[in-house]
Design an enzyme around this catalytic site. Sequence first.
Site, PDB file in Angstrom:
ATOM      1  N   LYS A  37       0.507  -1.169  -0.266  1.00 60.25           N
ATOM      2  CA  LYS A  37       0.104  -0.391  -0.245  1.00 60.25           C
ATOM      3  C   LYS A  37       0.655   1.370   0.173  1.00 60.25           C
ATOM      4  O   LYS A  37       2.155   1.345  -0.019  1.00 60.25           O
ATOM      5  CB  LYS A  37      -0.899  -0.503   1.405  1.00 60.25           C
ATOM      6  CG  LYS A  37       0.040   0.400   2.425  1.00 60.25           C
ATOM      7  CD  LYS A  37      -1.181  -0.425   3.721  1.00 60.25           C
ATOM      8  CE  LYS A  37      -0.453   0.228   4.857  1.00 60.25           C
ATOM      9  NZ  LYS A  37      -0.991  -0.844   6.061  1.00 60.25           N
ATOM     10  N   ARG A 135     -10.850  -0.254  14.444  1.00 60.06           N
ATOM     11  CA  ARG A 135     -11.186   0.885  13.052  1.00 60.06           C
ATOM     12  C   ARG A 135     -12.488   0.159  11.569  1.00 60.06           C
ATOM     13  O   ARG A 135     -13.332  -0.057  12.584  1.00 60.06           O
ATOM     14  CB  ARG A 135      -9.610   0.651  12.833  1.00 60.06           C
ATOM     15  CG  ARG A 135      -8.888   1.906  11.751  1.00 60.06           C
ATOM     16  CD  ARG A 135      -7.445   1.319  11.337  1.00 60.06           C
ATOM     17  NE  ARG A 135      -7.114   0.526  10.657  1.00 60.06           N
ATOM     18  CZ  ARG A 135      -6.231   0.224  10.351  1.00 60.06           C
ATOM     19  NH1 ARG A 135      -5.083   1.344  10.281  1.00 60.06           N
ATOM     20  NH2 ARG A 135      -5.450  -1.010   9.726  1.00 60.06           N
ATOM     21  N   HIS A 164      -6.486  -7.309  12.929  1.00 61.24           N
ATOM     22  CA  HIS A 164      -5.894  -6.878  12.607  1.00 61.24           C
ATOM     23  C   HIS A 164      -5.102  -6.203  14.222  1.00 61.24           C
ATOM     24  O   HIS A 164      -5.576  -6.011  14.753  1.00 61.24           O
ATOM     25  CB  HIS A 164      -6.281  -5.404  11.924  1.00 61.24           C
ATOM     26  CG  HIS A 164      -4.814  -4.219  11.298  1.00 61.24           C
ATOM     27  ND1 HIS A 164      -3.204  -4.702  10.836  1.00 61.24           N
ATOM     28  CD2 HIS A 164      -4.054  -3.577  11.060  1.00 61.24           C
ATOM     29  CE1 HIS A 164      -2.253  -3.631  10.924  1.00 61.24           C
ATOM     30  NE2 HIS A 164      -3.052  -2.762  10.792  1.00 61.24           N
ATOM     31  N   ARG A 220       1.300 -11.317   6.968  1.00 57.27           N
ATOM     32  CA  ARG A 220       0.976  -9.553   5.597  1.00 57.27           C
ATOM     33  C   ARG A 220       2.410  -8.561   6.275  1.00 57.27           C
ATOM     34  O   ARG A 220       2.061  -8.356   6.900  1.00 57.27           O
ATOM     35  CB  ARG A 220      -0.372  -9.393   5.852  1.00 57.27           C
ATOM     36  CG  ARG A 220      -1.300 -10.342   6.097  1.00 57.27           C
ATOM     37  CD  ARG A 220      -3.119  -9.061   5.643  1.00 57.27           C
ATOM     38  NE  ARG A 220      -2.900  -8.306   7.236  1.00 57.27           N
ATOM     39  CZ  ARG A 220      -3.715  -8.894   8.923  1.00 57.27           C
ATOM     40  NH1 ARG A 220      -4.322  -9.887   8.402  1.00 57.27           N
ATOM     41  NH2 ARG A 220      -4.108  -7.506   9.193  1.00 57.27           N
ATOM     42  N   TYR A 264      14.681  31.518   3.787  1.00 60.71           N
ATOM     43  CA  TYR A 264      13.017  32.284   4.477  1.00 60.71           C
ATOM     44  C   TYR A 264      13.665  32.565   6.035  1.00 60.71           C
ATOM     45  O   TYR A 264      13.941  31.798   6.570  1.00 60.71           O
ATOM     46  CB  TYR A 264      12.100  31.438   4.025  1.00 60.71           C
ATOM     47  CG  TYR A 264      11.842  31.045   2.980  1.00 60.71           C
ATOM     48  CD1 TYR A 264      11.729  32.441   2.101  1.00 60.71           C
ATOM     49  CD2 TYR A 264      11.927  30.098   2.207  1.00 60.71           C
ATOM     50  CE1 TYR A 264      11.170  32.597   1.035  1.00 60.71           C
ATOM     51  CE2 TYR A 264      11.211  29.351   1.012  1.00 60.71           C
ATOM     52  CZ  TYR A 264      10.746  30.736  -0.082  1.00 60.71           C
ATOM     53  OH  TYR A 264      10.747  30.654  -1.013  1.00 60.71           O
ATOM     54  N   CYS A 309      13.251  24.576   2.349  1.00 61.14           N
ATOM     55  CA  CYS A 309      12.317  25.466   1.664  1.00 61.14           C
ATOM     56  C   CYS A 309      11.514  24.390   1.032  1.00 61.14           C
ATOM     57  O   CYS A 309      11.945  23.502   1.254  1.00 61.14           O
ATOM     58  CB  CYS A 309      13.365  26.195   0.323  1.00 61.14           C
ATOM     59  SG  CYS A 309      14.172  27.379   1.076  1.00 61.14           S
ATOM     60  N   ASP A 311      11.595  23.771  -2.049  1.00 61.09           N
ATOM     61  CA  ASP A 311      11.970  22.706  -3.440  1.00 61.09           C
ATOM     62  C   ASP A 311      13.493  22.390  -2.812  1.00 61.09           C
ATOM     63  O   ASP A 311      14.601  22.082  -3.068  1.00 61.09           O
ATOM     64  CB  ASP A 311      12.157  23.475  -4.781  1.00 61.09           C
ATOM     65  CG  ASP A 311      10.327  23.836  -4.838  1.00 61.09           C
ATOM     66  OD1 ASP A 311       9.759  22.561  -5.258  1.00 61.09           O
ATOM     67  OD2 ASP A 311      10.276  24.865  -5.116  1.00 61.09           O
TER      68      ASP A 311
HETATM   69  C1  PLP Z   1      -0.697  -1.859   6.792  1.00 57.91           C
HETATM   70  C2  PLP Z   1      -1.431  -2.880   6.785  1.00 57.91           C
HETATM   71  C3  PLP Z   1      -0.033  -4.412   7.223  1.00 57.91           C
HETATM   72  C4  PLP Z   1       1.060  -4.286   7.388  1.00 57.91           C
HETATM   73  O1  PLP Z   1       1.862  -3.881   8.329  1.00 57.91           O
HETATM   74  P1  PLP Z   1       3.432  -3.697   8.780  1.00 57.91           P
HETATM   75  O2  PLP Z   1       3.612  -2.725  10.320  1.00 57.91           O
HETATM   76  O3  PLP Z   1       3.706  -2.484   7.937  1.00 57.91           O
HETATM   77  O4  PLP Z   1       3.797  -4.997   8.696  1.00 57.91           O
HETATM   78  C5  PLP Z   1      -1.097  -5.167   7.743  1.00 57.91           C
HETATM   79  N1  PLP Z   1      -2.101  -5.178   7.798  1.00 57.91           N
HETATM   80  C6  PLP Z   1      -2.586  -4.717   7.421  1.00 57.91           C
HETATM   81  C7  PLP Z   1      -4.328  -4.618   7.245  1.00 57.91           C
HETATM   82  C8  PLP Z   1      -2.602  -3.408   7.265  1.00 57.91           C
HETATM   83  O5  PLP Z   1      -3.443  -2.613   6.866  1.00 57.91           O
END
Ligand code: PLP
Length: 374
Positions: A37, A135, A164, A220, A264, A309, A311
């Site tokens: 992602k 969430r 999660h 994951r 600046y 700045c 850039d």
């Molecule tokens: C981003 C995400 C992960 C990966 O998490 P890390 O801490 O980067 O390994 C796994 N599961 C879900 C649902 C996520 O949103």
Amino acid sequence: MNPPPELTWVEVDLAAIRNNVRELMRIAGRPLMAVVKANGYGHGAVAVAQAALQAGASWVGVARCSEGLELRRAGITAPILVLGATPSAEAEAAISSQLSLALYDRGLGEAYARQAAALGRRVSVHIKVDTGMGRLGILPQETASFGKWALEVPELFIEGVFTHFARADESDPGPTLAQIARFREALEALQASGVQPRWTHAANSAAMLRIPEARFDLCRAGIALYGLSPSREVPLPSSFRPALAWKACLASSKDLPAGWGVSYGGEYVTAGIETIGAIPVGYADGWRRSAPNQILMDGQRLEVIGRVCMDYCLVRLPAGGAIGDEVVLIGRQGDERILAEDVALRWGTINYEVVTGIAARVPRVYLGADSLGS
Ligand SMILES: *Cc1c(COP(=O)(O)O)cnc(C)c1O
């Protein structure tokens, strides 16, 4: 890779990504979902997904439908799960491209089913359970009735169930073990209602590395894939390698007289004649304005002076610093090294935010794309 392609660029070592994928699979002994992602945590989603799949990952995870579609357009045919919310307006595209969707709401599920029916297909869904993140996800006590409902919608193919973790990156595994216990109860309730998904998954990088009970059928991994530590409490083993370096070439080098304001606000004023260099990286590139910053040049650590700045940022140069000299913002130069974790510490944030914040206008250059060997 010469000459340097741009004023500033990010180098991504795909051999490091492949190494990290293999390490994760070796440690966890499970199939891996490569989480790419946010443009692969700033590294480039397509290149990272391809490298991870080459190294043995079996799934790709994204947060949004648009991210999954980008991977499909690039020719990635592996299973892709949209971990986050997919609004009904995006369901048609998602289903047409065979993205698997997170499911946690009946209204959305019905919209997905309608779209699938209109396309003459089924939609693969992973039921998301909220075991303590607060969430997205159905609550554990709702799982049985949700599962029964989903089973009766013919267009929904229940491919997975997942949760999660909120606190897997902390030193105390207690909260994560409590989430696992709730997840197990939810799984039993689902099974009792007749749902038997192929994939049960929970672990992010931190959990997969240190909590074996969290691994279920699939892990994951996001941050660890990139060779970045989930937290200070959960550092990566030394076999992992950071994949990303952020570099630039000096855009200007000149001597300023004493008493000359730099950048600046004139917050920095030269004390005597000073050689000041302009680095073509600013807050619009994701290099924070509000923070103390350091870079490497000539193998030395230099403080950024004055305000960053949009850039540019400015440094006092050692003797001999010239236009075109290479500057390292993240990565190694000579014996010195600046990690994304060091930058995060200076900015009062986490490494995740540092790398995902590198702007799209900074080109990504890939090293180690060769799939043979390492
Ligand atoms: C981003 C995400 C992960 C990966 O998490 P890390 O801490 O980067 O390994 C796994 N599961 C879900 C649902 C996520 O949103």
